[in-house]
Design a protein around this motif. Structure first.
Motif, PDB file in Angstrom:
ATOM      1  N   GLU A  86       2.840  -1.515   5.723  1.00  0.00           N
ATOM      2  CA  GLU A  86       1.669  -2.017   6.442  1.00  0.00           C
ATOM      3  C   GLU A  86       1.204  -1.020   7.500  1.00  0.00           C
ATOM      4  OE1 GLU A  86       2.902  -5.742   7.986  1.00  0.00           O
ATOM      5  OE2 GLU A  86       2.767  -6.802   6.064  1.00  0.00           O
ATOM      6  N   ASP A  87       2.162  -0.400   8.214  1.00  0.00           N
ATOM      7  CA  ASP A  87       1.805   0.597   9.219  1.00  0.00           C
ATOM      8  C   ASP A  87       1.112   1.789   8.575  1.00  0.00           C
ATOM      9  OD1 ASP A  87       2.910  -1.012  11.123  1.00  0.00           O
ATOM     10  OD2 ASP A  87       4.795   0.094  11.282  1.00  0.00           O
ATOM     11  N   ARG A  88       1.625   2.201   7.403  1.00  0.00           N
ATOM     12  CA  ARG A  88       1.005   3.324   6.702  1.00  0.00           C
ATOM     13  C   ARG A  88      -0.423   2.986   6.294  1.00  0.00           C
ATOM     14  NH1 ARG A  88       2.751   4.028   0.712  1.00  0.00           N
ATOM     15  NH2 ARG A  88       1.458   2.154   0.733  1.00  0.00           N
ATOM     16  N   ASP A  89      -0.613   1.794   5.723  1.00  0.00           N
ATOM     17  CA  ASP A  89      -1.951   1.385   5.291  1.00  0.00           C
ATOM     18  C   ASP A  89      -2.910   1.280   6.479  1.00  0.00           C
ATOM     19  OD1 ASP A  89      -1.010   1.290   2.746  1.00  0.00           O
ATOM     20  OD2 ASP A  89      -0.756  -0.886   2.681  1.00  0.00           O
ATOM     21  N   THR A  90      -2.393   0.806   7.629  1.00  0.00           N
ATOM     22  CA  THR A  90      -3.226   0.719   8.831  1.00  0.00           C
ATOM     23  C   THR A  90      -3.636   2.106   9.294  1.00  0.00           C
ATOM     24  OG1 THR A  90      -2.117  -1.334   9.517  1.00  0.00           O
ATOM     25  CG2 THR A  90      -3.310  -0.098  11.217  1.00  0.00           C
TER      26      THR A  90
ATOM     27  N   ILE B  75       2.327  12.546   4.544  1.00  0.00           N
ATOM     28  CA  ILE B  75       1.504  11.995   3.460  1.00  0.00           C
ATOM     29  C   ILE B  75       2.231  10.875   2.734  1.00  0.00           C
ATOM     30  CG2 ILE B  75       0.463  12.515   1.193  1.00  0.00           C
ATOM     31  CD1 ILE B  75      -0.103  15.352   2.297  1.00  0.00           C
ATOM     32  N   LEU B  76       3.540  11.031   2.530  1.00  0.00           N
ATOM     33  CA  LEU B  76       4.322  10.043   1.790  1.00  0.00           C
ATOM     34  C   LEU B  76       4.637   8.810   2.602  1.00  0.00           C
ATOM     35  CD1 LEU B  76       6.796  12.423  -0.061  1.00  0.00           C
ATOM     36  CD2 LEU B  76       4.819  11.248  -1.008  1.00  0.00           C
ATOM     37  N   ASN B  77       4.576   8.898   3.943  1.00  0.00           N
ATOM     38  CA  ASN B  77       4.890   7.726   4.787  1.00  0.00           C
ATOM     39  C   ASN B  77       3.701   6.818   4.913  1.00  0.00           C
ATOM     40  OD1 ASN B  77       7.519   8.441   5.170  1.00  0.00           O
ATOM     41  ND2 ASN B  77       7.116   9.644   7.003  1.00  0.00           N
TER      42      ASN B  77
END
Length: 380
Positions: free
Chosen positions: A250-254, A378-380
């Motif tokens: 969720e943090d990555r998408d945010t 990029i992967l996180n």
């Protein structure tokens, strides 16, 4: 009496109950609307082997179902494959298709008693933690059939193994659409997945009214297994780990969403500057025309002033050229911004593709020419 049971939305809990043959028969019988007399969980290598697959959990079953024979006078048992895929994120259908493709090509799914290499009939079951378009029904069945040229159903021989080897039926369950609905046997079984029953202080627990299931031994058995899972410390730890992973996703998408907003804002600013430069160019053009008019008027009065007018005309043309140059630079900046955005997206896709193919960060950094910190970001 209210029972506090483990939430089967978690992979660890879901696997725990589906590993129990009685529970898996209860759930699969309700989904298939047929009596499942035997269930065998099939070994495979596709279940949550990496963090990236955490959002999609898969289990394969070989289920023996009891059906009426063709004459309708007796019953017969037959084996079907059930590919059950559970996801709680809005996942691309490509990942579902890739997994089904792997099952179609897996030799273990070919019937041993078939000299022609026919496969077991297959049913794909999708337990989704998100809604599918505007479909209101919590459970929908997508079943193939056999038709002739005129669109009439061909009844005779449509269950031929050749047909069943090349097509499959699907069952789609939208968990968010359950919301307390218990209108039939299937909805009663699926009610243990209803997220509207989550405990207000602990989302790992569902609050279930035991009294509503007292007349159903199979459901009571399932609830007792879920109650035991809720009290298991190792199971709780696994659920905590899943929560941490989902939080990271969720943090990555945010972060991606915020970055996209920032890029859009910058694009809007560049567009505004381009429009401002265009306005200035038009203003300069207008001034040039005004100077030209004045020059013509001064030409009539004096030849000396004519020379000055020509000089002003030259300056006007120079300003026009500068204006055009500014316009070209503005367009070039816009193109570079779009190219950088495309390259960034291409590089992100390449990095993710290489990572999904098993390459580590150092290998990806060496191939792409970017440092490992940027690859990791990029992967996180």
């Amino acid at each position: 009496m209210i029972l506090h049971v483990a939430n089967p939305i978690y992979d660890s809990v879901f696997k725990y109950i589906m590993s129990d043959e009685r529970i898996s028969k209860t759930i699969l019988s309700a989904l298939l609307k047929k009596e499942v007399v035997k269930v065998e969980m099939r070994p495979h290598e596709y279940v949550n082997t990496t963090r990236d697959t955490l959002s999609m959990f898969r289990i394969d079953f070989a289920a023996t179902v009891r059906e009426k024979d063709a004459e309708g006078e007796g019953f017969k048992d037959r084996v079907i494959l059930i590919e059950l895929q559970k996801t709680w994120l809005d996942t691309e259908t490509l990942r579902f298709r890739q997994y089904l493709g792997a099952q179609y090509s897996n030799k273990i799914n070919i019937r041993k008693d078939s000299p022609k290499g026919f496969a077991y009939p297959m049913v794909a079951v999708y337990l989704l933690g998100h809604r599918v378009g505007d479909i209101e029904e919590p459970v929908v069945y997508v079943n193939h059939d056999v038709f002739d040229y005129n669109g009439e159903v061909v009844e005779e021989g449509k269950e031929d193994p050749f047909v069943e080897s090349l097509t499959h039926n699907s069952i789609i369950v939208q968990i968010p659409r359950l919301k307390g609905r218990v209108n039939n046997r299937l909805e009663k079984v699926l009610s243990v997945f209803d997220q509207s029953r989550k405990d207000a202080e602990d989302k790992q627990v569902l609050n279930i009214d035991e009294n509503k299931y007292e007349d159903d031994a199979d459901m009571m058995y399932m609830l007792h297994r879920l109650t035991a899972a809720a009290a298991d410390s190792e199971m709780r730890q696994d659920m905590n780990v899943e929560d941490e992973y989902y939080k990271a996703i969720e943090d990555r998408d945010t972060a991606i969403m915020n970055r996209d907003k920032e890029l859009k804002h910058k694009d809007e600013q560049l567009q505004q500057k381009s429009e401002q430069l265009q306005q200035k160019s038009e203003q300069l053009q207008q001034k040039s025309e005004q100077l030209q008019q004045k020059s013509e008027q001064l030409q009539q009065k004096s030849e000396q002033l004519q020379q000055k007018s020509e000089q002003l005309q030259q300056k006007s043309e120079q300003l026009q050229q500068k204006s055009e140059q500014l316009q070209q630079k503005s367009e070039q900046l816009q193109q570079k911004s779009e190219q950088l955005q495309q390259k960034s997206e291409q590089l992100n896709n390449i990095v993710k593709s290489l990572y999904s193919k098993g390459m580590n960060i150092l290998q990806i950094a060496e191939i792409t020419g970017i440092n490992k910190d940027e690859v990791a970001a990029i992967l996180n």
